[in-house]
Scaffold this active site. Structure first.
Site, PDB file in Angstrom:
ATOM      1  N   ASP A 218       0.870  -1.178   0.000  1.00 13.62           N
ATOM      2  CA  ASP A 218       0.000   0.000   0.000  1.00 13.62           C
ATOM      3  C   ASP A 218       0.905   1.226   0.000  1.00 13.62           C
ATOM      4  OD1 ASP A 218      -3.277   0.092   1.026  1.00 13.62           O
ATOM      5  OD2 ASP A 218      -2.154   1.970   0.755  1.00 13.62           O
TER       6      ASP A 218
ATOM      7  N   ARG B 136      -0.916   2.874   7.227  1.00 17.08           N
ATOM      8  CA  ARG B 136      -1.671   1.621   7.171  1.00 17.08           C
ATOM      9  C   ARG B 136      -0.713   0.421   7.210  1.00 17.08           C
ATOM     10  NH1 ARG B 136      -7.176   1.195   3.443  1.00 17.08           N
ATOM     11  NH2 ARG B 136      -8.436   0.847   5.272  1.00 17.08           N
TER      12      ARG B 136
ATOM     13  N   THR C 218     -14.047  -4.641  -6.596  1.00 19.45           N
ATOM     14  CA  THR C 218     -15.339  -4.704  -7.287  1.00 19.45           C
ATOM     15  C   THR C 218     -15.340  -3.641  -8.373  1.00 19.45           C
ATOM     16  OG1 THR C 218     -16.357  -5.406  -5.233  1.00 19.45           O
ATOM     17  CG2 THR C 218     -17.835  -4.568  -6.945  1.00 19.45           C
TER      18      THR C 218
ATOM     19  N   GLU D 104     -14.461 -10.556  -4.374  1.00 19.93           N
ATOM     20  CA  GLU D 104     -14.470 -10.992  -2.969  1.00 19.93           C
ATOM     21  C   GLU D 104     -15.887 -10.855  -2.411  1.00 19.93           C
ATOM     22  OE1 GLU D 104     -12.095 -12.530  -1.172  1.00 19.93           O
ATOM     23  OE2 GLU D 104     -13.893 -12.742   0.050  1.00 19.93           O
TER      24      GLU D 104
ATOM     25  N   LYS E  10     -20.533 -10.060  -9.261  1.00 19.28           N
ATOM     26  CA  LYS E  10     -20.230  -9.398  -7.991  1.00 19.28           C
ATOM     27  C   LYS E  10     -21.212  -8.246  -7.729  1.00 19.28           C
ATOM     28  CE  LYS E  10     -18.500  -7.800  -4.331  1.00 19.28           C
ATOM     29  NZ  LYS E  10     -18.695  -8.429  -3.036  1.00 19.28           N
TER      30      LYS E  10
ATOM     31  N   ALA F 276     -24.655  -9.709  -7.038  1.00 17.29           N
ATOM     32  CA  ALA F 276     -24.769 -10.329  -5.707  1.00 17.29           C
ATOM     33  C   ALA F 276     -25.064  -9.254  -4.665  1.00 17.29           C
ATOM     34  CB  ALA F 276     -23.477 -11.075  -5.363  1.00 17.29           C
TER      35      ALA F 276
ATOM     36  N   CYS G 206     -19.950  -0.684   0.361  1.00 17.09           N
ATOM     37  CA  CYS G 206     -20.170  -1.321  -0.945  1.00 17.09           C
ATOM     38  C   CYS G 206     -21.592  -1.354  -1.480  1.00 17.09           C
ATOM     39  CB  CYS G 206     -19.588  -2.729  -0.917  1.00 17.09           C
ATOM     40  SG  CYS G 206     -17.794  -2.663  -0.817  1.00 17.09           S
TER      41      CYS G 206
HETATM   42  P1  NAD Z   1      -9.856   0.239   1.238  1.00 21.91           P
HETATM   43  O1  NAD Z   1     -10.075   1.649   0.889  1.00 21.91           O
HETATM   44  O2  NAD Z   1      -9.951  -0.207   2.664  1.00 21.91           O
HETATM   45  O3  NAD Z   1      -8.409  -0.225   0.712  1.00 21.91           O
HETATM   46  C1  NAD Z   1      -7.885   0.089  -0.541  1.00 21.91           C
HETATM   47  C2  NAD Z   1      -6.398   0.388  -0.349  1.00 21.91           C
HETATM   48  O4  NAD Z   1      -5.781   0.433  -1.643  1.00 21.91           O
HETATM   49  C3  NAD Z   1      -6.094   1.727   0.315  1.00 21.91           C
HETATM   50  O5  NAD Z   1      -5.367   1.504   1.507  1.00 21.91           O
HETATM   51  C4  NAD Z   1      -5.250   2.475  -0.739  1.00 21.91           C
HETATM   52  O6  NAD Z   1      -4.221   3.268  -0.156  1.00 21.91           O
HETATM   53  C5  NAD Z   1      -4.673   1.326  -1.527  1.00 21.91           C
HETATM   54  N1  NAD Z   1      -4.187   1.627  -2.877  1.00 21.91           N
HETATM   55  C6  NAD Z   1      -4.763   2.407  -3.827  1.00 21.91           C
HETATM   56  N2  NAD Z   1      -3.995   2.397  -4.950  1.00 21.91           N
HETATM   57  C7  NAD Z   1      -2.927   1.607  -4.700  1.00 21.91           C
HETATM   58  C8  NAD Z   1      -1.800   1.196  -5.453  1.00 21.91           C
HETATM   59  N3  NAD Z   1      -1.618   1.594  -6.714  1.00 21.91           N
HETATM   60  N4  NAD Z   1      -0.885   0.394  -4.867  1.00 21.91           N
HETATM   61  C9  NAD Z   1      -1.058  -0.026  -3.604  1.00 21.91           C
HETATM   62  N5  NAD Z   1      -2.112   0.314  -2.836  1.00 21.91           N
HETATM   63  C10 NAD Z   1      -3.045   1.117  -3.384  1.00 21.91           C
HETATM   64  O7  NAD Z   1     -10.874  -0.608   0.348  1.00 21.91           O
HETATM   65  P2  NAD Z   1     -11.489  -2.051   0.649  1.00 21.91           P
HETATM   66  O8  NAD Z   1     -12.663  -1.953   1.564  1.00 21.91           O
HETATM   67  O9  NAD Z   1     -10.396  -3.001   0.978  1.00 21.91           O
HETATM   68  O10 NAD Z   1     -12.098  -2.398  -0.795  1.00 21.91           O
HETATM   69  C11 NAD Z   1     -11.249  -2.669  -1.898  1.00 21.91           C
HETATM   70  C12 NAD Z   1     -12.101  -3.195  -3.033  1.00 21.91           C
HETATM   71  O11 NAD Z   1     -12.733  -4.423  -2.627  1.00 21.91           O
HETATM   72  C13 NAD Z   1     -13.229  -2.277  -3.463  1.00 21.91           C
HETATM   73  O12 NAD Z   1     -13.399  -2.382  -4.852  1.00 21.91           O
HETATM   74  C14 NAD Z   1     -14.451  -2.845  -2.765  1.00 21.91           C
HETATM   75  O13 NAD Z   1     -15.638  -2.583  -3.465  1.00 21.91           O
HETATM   76  C15 NAD Z   1     -14.147  -4.320  -2.788  1.00 21.91           C
HETATM   77  N6  NAD Z   1     -14.776  -5.102  -1.714  1.00 21.91           N
HETATM   78  C16 NAD Z   1     -14.798  -4.619  -0.425  1.00 21.91           C
HETATM   79  C17 NAD Z   1     -15.345  -5.393   0.589  1.00 21.91           C
HETATM   80  C18 NAD Z   1     -15.366  -4.912   2.019  1.00 21.91           C
HETATM   81  O14 NAD Z   1     -15.917  -5.626   2.856  1.00 21.91           O
HETATM   82  N7  NAD Z   1     -14.803  -3.768   2.358  1.00 21.91           N
HETATM   83  C19 NAD Z   1     -15.841  -6.671   0.312  1.00 21.91           C
HETATM   84  C20 NAD Z   1     -15.802  -7.128  -1.009  1.00 21.91           C
HETATM   85  C21 NAD Z   1     -15.256  -6.341  -2.006  1.00 21.91           C
HETATM   86  C1  UGA Z   2     -21.617  -6.945   1.934  1.00 22.45           C
HETATM   87  C2  UGA Z   2     -21.930  -8.357   1.416  1.00 22.45           C
HETATM   88  O1  UGA Z   2     -22.666  -9.064   2.420  1.00 22.45           O
HETATM   89  C3  UGA Z   2     -20.646  -9.109   1.090  1.00 22.45           C
HETATM   90  O2  UGA Z   2     -20.958 -10.376   0.511  1.00 22.45           O
HETATM   91  C4  UGA Z   2     -19.825  -8.286   0.101  1.00 22.45           C
HETATM   92  O3  UGA Z   2     -18.591  -8.928  -0.171  1.00 22.45           O
HETATM   93  C5  UGA Z   2     -19.552  -6.909   0.693  1.00 22.45           C
HETATM   94  O4  UGA Z   2     -20.806  -6.265   0.993  1.00 22.45           O
HETATM   95  C6  UGA Z   2     -18.832  -5.997  -0.241  1.00 22.45           C
HETATM   96  O5  UGA Z   2     -18.857  -6.182  -1.444  1.00 22.45           O
HETATM   97  O6  UGA Z   2     -18.274  -5.057   0.308  1.00 22.45           O
HETATM   98  P1  UGA Z   2     -20.819  -5.915   4.256  1.00 22.45           P
HETATM   99  O7  UGA Z   2     -21.289  -4.640   3.651  1.00 22.45           O
HETATM  100  O8  UGA Z   2     -19.466  -5.969   4.834  1.00 22.45           O
HETATM  101  O9  UGA Z   2     -20.900  -7.094   3.163  1.00 22.45           O
HETATM  102  O10 UGA Z   2     -21.826  -6.370   5.420  1.00 22.45           O
HETATM  103  P2  UGA Z   2     -23.322  -6.953   5.384  1.00 22.45           P
HETATM  104  O11 UGA Z   2     -23.423  -7.996   6.408  1.00 22.45           O
HETATM  105  O12 UGA Z   2     -23.753  -7.307   4.031  1.00 22.45           O
HETATM  106  O13 UGA Z   2     -24.177  -5.712   5.907  1.00 22.45           O
HETATM  107  C7  UGA Z   2     -24.351  -4.560   5.093  1.00 22.45           C
HETATM  108  C8  UGA Z   2     -25.367  -3.640   5.752  1.00 22.45           C
HETATM  109  O14 UGA Z   2     -26.662  -4.215   5.694  1.00 22.45           O
HETATM  110  C9  UGA Z   2     -25.087  -3.369   7.230  1.00 22.45           C
HETATM  111  O15 UGA Z   2     -25.365  -2.025   7.514  1.00 22.45           O
HETATM  112  C10 UGA Z   2     -26.069  -4.284   7.939  1.00 22.45           C
HETATM  113  O16 UGA Z   2     -26.413  -3.836   9.206  1.00 22.45           O
HETATM  114  C11 UGA Z   2     -27.247  -4.222   6.985  1.00 22.45           C
HETATM  115  N1  UGA Z   2     -28.135  -5.394   7.086  1.00 22.45           N
HETATM  116  C12 UGA Z   2     -27.674  -6.631   6.788  1.00 22.45           C
HETATM  117  C13 UGA Z   2     -29.467  -5.211   7.450  1.00 22.45           C
HETATM  118  O17 UGA Z   2     -29.902  -4.074   7.696  1.00 22.45           O
HETATM  119  N2  UGA Z   2     -30.273  -6.298   7.519  1.00 22.45           N
HETATM  120  C14 UGA Z   2     -29.842  -7.557   7.228  1.00 22.45           C
HETATM  121  O18 UGA Z   2     -30.651  -8.519   7.296  1.00 22.45           O
HETATM  122  C15 UGA Z   2     -28.503  -7.729   6.853  1.00 22.45           C
END
Ligand code: NAD
Ligand code: UGA
Length: 461
Positions: free
Chosen positions: A35, A40, A130, A160, A219, A222, A275
């Site tokens: 990163d 971080r 995503t 993911e 994705k 979903a 997300c």
């Molecule tokens: P985040 O903001 O927590 O992390 C992204 C990181 O990437 C940051 O720390 C940033 O500094 C770094 N970065 C940016 N450009 C870079 C580069 N060129 N080289 C190295 N590091 C770099 O984001 P996140 O929550 O981890 O989400 C990342 C992706 O995954 C998004 O597309 C999101 O939609 C997807 N996603 C998130 C979740 C979740 O639960 N948060 C779940 C599934 C998918």
């Molecule tokens: C969600 C999806 O569940 C993951 O599969 C996906 O990978 C992720 O987004 C992503 O792409 O970032 P997340 O947002 O971390 O995960 O958490 P969730 O459990 O889905 O909850 C999302 C929001 O919905 C929260 O605010 C939660 O409180 C709310 N929620 C969830 C409700 O209000 N009711 C429910 O029945 C479930």
């Protein structure tokens, strides 16, 4: 093709935990998470990880220093990797064409250009972020046009599905792993190389392979389907409140139909998180771009309903408190977007607090994992005046301090500890009538009523 070394660009909520799990399960593979954010990376290398997830500390501790490394030396890590995950942020674009809907792909593009510049030999590039469908095409084009070292690439999509708060369980035992690749011999070989990493701990029948575009689109779909269920049950919660039905009973009644299923039917103050909204907006933009306005409008409604649910909750508080909350102290229990995470991105609490502050309420906020600094940052980001934050927002060290002298208490995150508070003590601390607004429907309402509270819960008539 055998993968001996992995690099991941992005050490965020996805990159950090996901790579830690791969490293823990595949001790023969070197995994380097990069990163540009030094703070971080320092936190990932410390005892105080930047992400709070139950079980994460143990997974990181089992592999860090052995085959799991966190660094800002991105170029070196790219150069020595056989496979590179791209796990950078893809926020909603806030300017120009598609503002407020399209994904901002600047970090994806920058990552692709950096890989092209540094890479040599053959590399598998894996989209973990995503992204909109067809992004792999853009990545491939950038790589092909900018590679100067004769490097060759295969691009895969491997979205993911982990949810925050349960990330370690989800990574350990996912419903499925999705891998999309090119339908060519080279593409199949790259898909198999990635599949064999996951197969170290995940049964083969859970590893689904598709073409690139199906994987990328799945994705977004979903997340849209999951969020749609929440908006659906939240719309019914409003109907329950006016008819005397109980939304939890309705959810149980419909969820036992195996075609509907019981999960994601919990009514709430509205979904939050980084997300759901972003990905639905992205889907809306895709539909618009491909000339499908009706489909775009259908998905937009999921977000409109979610916004309505948040404002409905604020209106309920104001109306119940005799139509004014001016200078009334209100305890806010929970600021994270869900329990078991310190993440507040798009948390319903941010918007509910902002709107209560617009009504000139005074807020006493407690969350077991979210810092006061993060709360102030989030309120500033939605336009709350810094002077109002100084005078009208108190960050409290525990729920009892928050409840002291309040006209009302609102639960906005479903933290387990809120279910077993010392309610007689809370009642003693509050002004009367002691109004409770349970935005997660988690409190023992019969007990609260018996004690003398005036409780309201989402979806309960
Ligand atoms: P985040 O903001 O927590 O992390 C992204 C990181 O990437 C940051 O720390 C940033 O500094 C770094 N970065 C940016 N450009 C870079 C580069 N060129 N080289 C190295 N590091 C770099 O984001 P996140 O929550 O981890 O989400 C990342 C992706 O995954 C998004 O597309 C999101 O939609 C997807 N996603 C998130 C979740 C979740 O639960 N948060 C779940 C599934 C998918
Ligand atoms: C969600 C999806 O569940 C993951 O599969 C996906 O990978 C992720 O987004 C992503 O792409 O970032 P997340 O947002 O971390 O995960 O958490 P969730 O459990 O889905 O909850 C999302 C929001 O919905 C929260 O605010 C939660 O409180 C709310 N929620 C969830 C409700 O209000 N009711 C429910 O029945 C479930």
């Amino acid at each position: 093709m055998q993968i001996k070394s992995i690099c991941c660009l992005g050490a965020g909520y996805v990159g950090g935990p996901t790579m830690a799990m791969i490293a823990a399960k595949c001790p023969k593979i070197q995994v380097t998470v990069c990163d540009m954010n030094q703070q971080r990376i320092d936190a990932w290398n410390s005892e105080n990880l930047p992400v709070y997830e139950p079980g994460l500390d143990e997974v990181v501790a089992s592999a860090r220093g052995r085959n799991l490394h966190f660094t800002t030396e991105t170029r070196d890590a790219i150069a020595s990797a056989d496979l590179i995950f791209v796990s950078v942020g893809t926020p909603t674009k806030s300017f120009g064409i598609g503002a407020g809907r399209a994904a901002d792909l600047r970090y994806i593009e920058a990552a692709a250009r950096l890989i092209a510049e540094v890479a040599h030999g053959h590399k598998v590039i894996v989209e973990k972020s995503t992204i909109p469908v067809k992004t792999a095409y853009a990545i491939k084009t950038i790589l092909a046009a900018n590679s100067t070292n004769g490097a060759t690439f295969q691009v895969l999509s491997n979205p993911e599905f982990l949810a925050e708060g349960t990330a370690i369980d989800d990574l350990n035992n996912p419903d499925r792993i999705l891998i999309g690749g090119e339908t060519t011999p080279e593409g199949f070989a790259a898909v198999e190389a990635l599949a064999s990493i996951y197969a170290e701990w995940i049964p083969r029948d859970k590893i689904i392979t598709t073409n690139l575009w199906s994987s990328e689109l799945s994705k977004l779909v979903a997340n849209a389907f999951l969020a749609q269920r929440i908006s659906s049950i939240n719309s019914i919660s409003a109907l329950c409140e006016t008819t005397g039905a109980d939304v939890d009973e309705v959810a149980r009644a419909i969820g036992t139909d195996s075609r509907v299923g019981p999960k994601f039917l919990k009514a709430s103050v509205g979904f939050g998180g980084s997300c759901f909204q972003k990905d639905i907006l992205n889907l809306v933009y895709l539909c618009e771009s491909f000339g499908l306005p009706e489909a775009a409008e259908y998905w937009r409604q999921v977000i409109s309903l979610n916004d309505w649910q948040k404002s409905r909750f604020v209106a309920k508080i104001v109306r119940t408190l005799f139509n004014t909350v001016v200078d009334k102290r209100i305890a806010i229990l929970g600021f994270a977007f869900k329990k078991d995470t310190n993440d507040t991105r798009e948390s319903a609490a941010i918007y509910i607090c902002r709107d209560l502050l617009l009504e000139n309420a005074r807020l006493a906020i407690y969350d077991p994992r979210v810092t006061g600094q993060a709360i102030r940052h989030d309120l500033l980001a939605v336009g709350v005046d810094p002077a109002i934050i100084d005078t009208h927002v108190e960050i409290c060290p525990d729920p009892y301090t928050a409840a002291d002298g309040t006209h009302a208490l609102a639960t906005l995150t479903e933290w387990d500890e809120f279910k077993t508070l010392d309610f007689p003590r809370i009642l003693g601390l509050m002004l009367k009538p002691a109004f409770v607004f349970d935005g997660r429907s988690i409190l023992p309402h019969a007990e609260l009523k018996k004690l003398g509270f005036a409780p309201f819960a989402i979806g309960k008539g």
